[in-house]
Design a protein around this motif. Structure first.
Motif, PDB file in Angstrom:
ATOM      1  N   ARG A  35      46.000  33.268  41.465  1.00 27.34           N
ATOM      2  CA  ARG A  35      44.536  33.223  41.379  1.00 27.34           C
ATOM      3  C   ARG A  35      43.984  34.601  41.028  1.00 27.34           C
ATOM      4  NH1 ARG A  35      44.390  29.722  46.868  1.00 27.34           N
ATOM      5  NH2 ARG A  35      44.170  27.626  45.991  1.00 27.34           N
ATOM      6  N   ALA A  36      44.534  35.642  41.640  1.00 29.27           N
ATOM      7  CA  ALA A  36      44.097  37.015  41.348  1.00 29.27           C
ATOM      8  C   ALA A  36      44.393  37.380  39.900  1.00 29.27           C
ATOM      9  CB  ALA A  36      44.770  37.993  42.304  1.00 29.27           C
ATOM     10  N   THR A  37      45.484  36.866  39.355  1.00 27.40           N
ATOM     11  CA  THR A  37      45.821  37.118  37.956  1.00 27.40           C
ATOM     12  C   THR A  37      44.750  36.541  37.042  1.00 27.40           C
ATOM     13  OG1 THR A  37      48.189  37.190  38.437  1.00 27.40           O
ATOM     14  CG2 THR A  37      47.557  36.704  36.156  1.00 27.40           C
ATOM     15  N   LEU A  38      44.287  35.343  37.344  1.00 28.58           N
ATOM     16  CA  LEU A  38      43.214  34.755  36.535  1.00 28.58           C
ATOM     17  C   LEU A  38      41.979  35.657  36.558  1.00 28.58           C
ATOM     18  CD1 LEU A  38      41.995  32.412  34.868  1.00 28.58           C
ATOM     19  CD2 LEU A  38      41.245  31.442  37.050  1.00 28.58           C
ATOM     20  N   GLU A  39      41.603  36.115  37.745  1.00 32.97           N
ATOM     21  CA  GLU A  39      40.433  36.996  37.837  1.00 32.97           C
ATOM     22  C   GLU A  39      40.656  38.281  37.040  1.00 32.97           C
ATOM     23  OE1 GLU A  39      37.941  36.551  41.730  1.00 32.97           O
ATOM     24  OE2 GLU A  39      40.062  36.786  42.281  1.00 32.97           O
ATOM     25  N   LEU A  40      41.842  38.828  37.125  1.00 38.13           N
ATOM     26  CA  LEU A  40      42.164  40.051  36.402  1.00 38.13           C
ATOM     27  C   LEU A  40      42.068  39.842  34.903  1.00 38.13           C
ATOM     28  CD1 LEU A  40      43.251  42.992  36.478  1.00 38.13           C
ATOM     29  CD2 LEU A  40      45.537  41.996  36.380  1.00 38.13           C
ATOM     30  N   LYS A  41      42.586  38.722  34.418  1.00 43.45           N
ATOM     31  CA  LYS A  41      42.557  38.450  32.977  1.00 43.45           C
ATOM     32  C   LYS A  41      41.128  38.308  32.463  1.00 43.45           C
ATOM     33  CE  LYS A  41      46.961  38.395  32.545  1.00 43.45           C
ATOM     34  NZ  LYS A  41      47.651  39.493  31.897  1.00 43.45           N
ATOM     35  N   CYS A  42      40.202  37.952  33.335  1.00 37.42           N
ATOM     36  CA  CYS A  42      38.810  37.736  32.944  1.00 37.42           C
ATOM     37  C   CYS A  42      37.901  38.917  33.285  1.00 37.42           C
ATOM     38  CB  CYS A  42      38.279  36.477  33.626  1.00 37.42           C
ATOM     39  SG  CYS A  42      39.145  34.962  33.156  1.00 37.42           S
ATOM     40  N   ALA A  43      38.447  39.922  33.956  1.00 39.50           N
ATOM     41  CA  ALA A  43      37.637  41.047  34.456  1.00 39.50           C
ATOM     42  C   ALA A  43      36.910  41.772  33.324  1.00 39.50           C
ATOM     43  CB  ALA A  43      38.531  42.022  35.210  1.00 39.50           C
ATOM     44  N   GLY A  44      35.642  42.081  33.585  1.00 37.76           N
ATOM     45  CA  GLY A  44      34.855  42.863  32.651  1.00 37.76           C
ATOM     46  C   GLY A  44      34.270  42.082  31.492  1.00 37.76           C
ATOM     47  N   LEU A  45      34.493  40.778  31.464  1.00 38.32           N
ATOM     48  CA  LEU A  45      33.969  39.952  30.379  1.00 38.32           C
ATOM     49  C   LEU A  45      32.846  39.064  30.893  1.00 38.32           C
ATOM     50  CD1 LEU A  45      37.343  38.768  28.781  1.00 38.32           C
ATOM     51  CD2 LEU A  45      35.925  40.716  28.092  1.00 38.32           C
ATOM     52  N   ASP A  46      31.921  38.699  30.015  1.00 36.01           N
ATOM     53  CA  ASP A  46      30.866  37.755  30.383  1.00 36.01           C
ATOM     54  C   ASP A  46      30.827  36.663  29.323  1.00 36.01           C
ATOM     55  OD1 ASP A  46      28.760  36.825  32.065  1.00 36.01           O
ATOM     56  OD2 ASP A  46      27.280  37.692  30.711  1.00 36.01           O
ATOM     57  N   ALA A  47      29.953  36.769  28.374  1.00 35.55           N
ATOM     58  CA  ALA A  47      29.852  35.740  27.331  1.00 35.55           C
ATOM     59  C   ALA A  47      31.149  35.621  26.536  1.00 35.55           C
ATOM     60  CB  ALA A  47      28.689  36.041  26.396  1.00 35.55           C
ATOM     61  N   GLU A  48      31.925  36.711  26.456  1.00 35.34           N
ATOM     62  CA  GLU A  48      33.188  36.680  25.712  1.00 35.34           C
ATOM     63  C   GLU A  48      34.182  35.679  26.304  1.00 35.34           C
ATOM     64  OE1 GLU A  48      31.748  41.005  25.981  1.00 35.34           O
ATOM     65  OE2 GLU A  48      32.101  39.368  27.378  1.00 35.34           O
ATOM     66  N   ARG A  98      49.295  42.588  43.368  1.00 34.99           N
ATOM     67  CA  ARG A  98      49.252  41.126  43.422  1.00 34.99           C
ATOM     68  C   ARG A  98      50.565  40.498  43.840  1.00 34.99           C
ATOM     69  NH1 ARG A  98      48.507  39.312  38.229  1.00 34.99           N
ATOM     70  NH2 ARG A  98      49.121  41.376  37.595  1.00 34.99           N
ATOM     71  N   PHE A  99      51.670  41.047  43.405  1.00 39.14           N
ATOM     72  CA  PHE A  99      52.971  40.438  43.684  1.00 39.14           C
ATOM     73  C   PHE A  99      53.819  41.315  44.601  1.00 39.14           C
ATOM     74  CE2 PHE A  99      51.535  38.655  39.646  1.00 39.14           C
ATOM     75  CZ  PHE A  99      51.607  37.307  39.937  1.00 39.14           C
ATOM     76  N   ALA A 100      53.155  42.127  45.431  1.00 37.79           N
ATOM     77  CA  ALA A 100      53.860  43.074  46.290  1.00 37.79           C
ATOM     78  C   ALA A 100      54.179  42.511  47.673  1.00 37.79           C
ATOM     79  CB  ALA A 100      53.042  44.358  46.420  1.00 37.79           C
ATOM     80  N   GLY A 101      53.776  41.290  47.959  1.00 39.21           N
ATOM     81  CA  GLY A 101      54.013  40.702  49.278  1.00 39.21           C
ATOM     82  C   GLY A 101      55.488  40.448  49.541  1.00 39.21           C
TER      83      GLY A 101
END
Length: 181
Positions: free
Chosen positions: A38-51, A17-20
Motif C-alpha cells: 500500500r505504501a508503494t502505491l502512495e510512493l508511486k503517486c507522490a507529488g502528482l495531482d492531475a497527472e 517499506r520492506f525493512a520489517g
C-alpha cells in the motif's frame, strides 16, 4: 540520485517499506507486507495531482488515478462486502460500468482527493477488520471464489497490489521519468 532514465525514488519514504521482520507471526507478516505494498502505491503517486489521470497508451484507460480508484473498490469488495458481509455498492464501478474505476478516472475538481479519501477509508476499514478478527481462518462466501478465508484475502490483496504497483512503475516513469522501488 539521478538515474539514466530520470529521477530515482529515494529517501525515508521508500527505504523503510520492506525493512520489517521476515519471520514471526503469520498475521503480522501478511499485514506488514500488505502495508508495504500500500505504501508503494502512495510512493508511486507522490507529488502528482492531475497527472495521476494521464493514461498509459491507447486504447488502455489505465492510469495511476484509475489504479487508486480500482484498489479502493477491491479493498471495499473483499473486506466490507465479502468478509464483513456489508451490503455496500462499489465506489467507482458497477454492474453497468464494470470498468468505471479506470474509465471514470478524470482529473476533475476534487476527483483526485476523493479517490485518495475513498482508498484511505477502505484501507482503514480493512486494517480494523483484520486486527479485530479472531484468527486468519475467518471465512465468508464469495460469489466468484466460493468460500474464502481472511488469510486468502490478505494473500490476494498482496498479489493485487504487487501487480498494480508494477503498472504504477511504468505509468510514473512515463509521467516524469521517476523510477525506483
Amino acid at each position: 540520485m539521478t538515474g539514466r532514465r530520470g529521477q530515482f525514488f529515494d529517501g525515508e519514504r521508500s527505504g523503510d517499506r520492506f525493512a520489517g521482520p521476515a519471520t514471526g507471526d503469520e498475521r503480522f507478516l501478511l499485514t506488514d507486507v500488505l502495508a508495504a505494498q500500500r505504501a508503494t502505491l502512495e510512493l508511486k503517486c507522490a507529488g502528482l495531482d492531475a497527472e495521476l489521470a494521464l493514461r498509459s497508451v491507447e486504447p488502455s484507460t489505465l492510469s495511476l488515478l484509475g489504479i487508486v480508484r480500482h484498489l479502493a473498490d477491491v479493498e471495499r469488495r473483499w473486506f466490507r462486502r465479502v468478509l464483513a458481509g456489508q451490503e455496500v455498492p462499489a465506489l467507482f464501478s458497477s454492474e453497468a460500468d464494470p470498468d468505471g474505476d479506470f474509465d471514470g478516472a478524470a482529473p476533475g475538481p476534487g476527483a483526485v482527493a476523493a479517490a485518495w479519501e475513498a482508498w484511505r477509508d477502505e484501507v482503514a476499514f480493512a486494517q480494523s477488520f483484520t486486527a479485530a478478527a479472531p484468527d486468519l481462518g475467518v471465512e465468508a462466501e464469495d460469489e466468484w471464489r466460493g468460500k474464502v478465508s481472511l488469510r486468502w484475502v490478505l494473500i490476494h490483496m498482496i498479489e493485487e497490489y504487487a501487480r498494480h504497483n508494477g503498472h504504477a512503475d511504468l505509468l510514473r516513469e512515463r509521467i516524469d521519468g521517476a523510477i525506483g522501488v
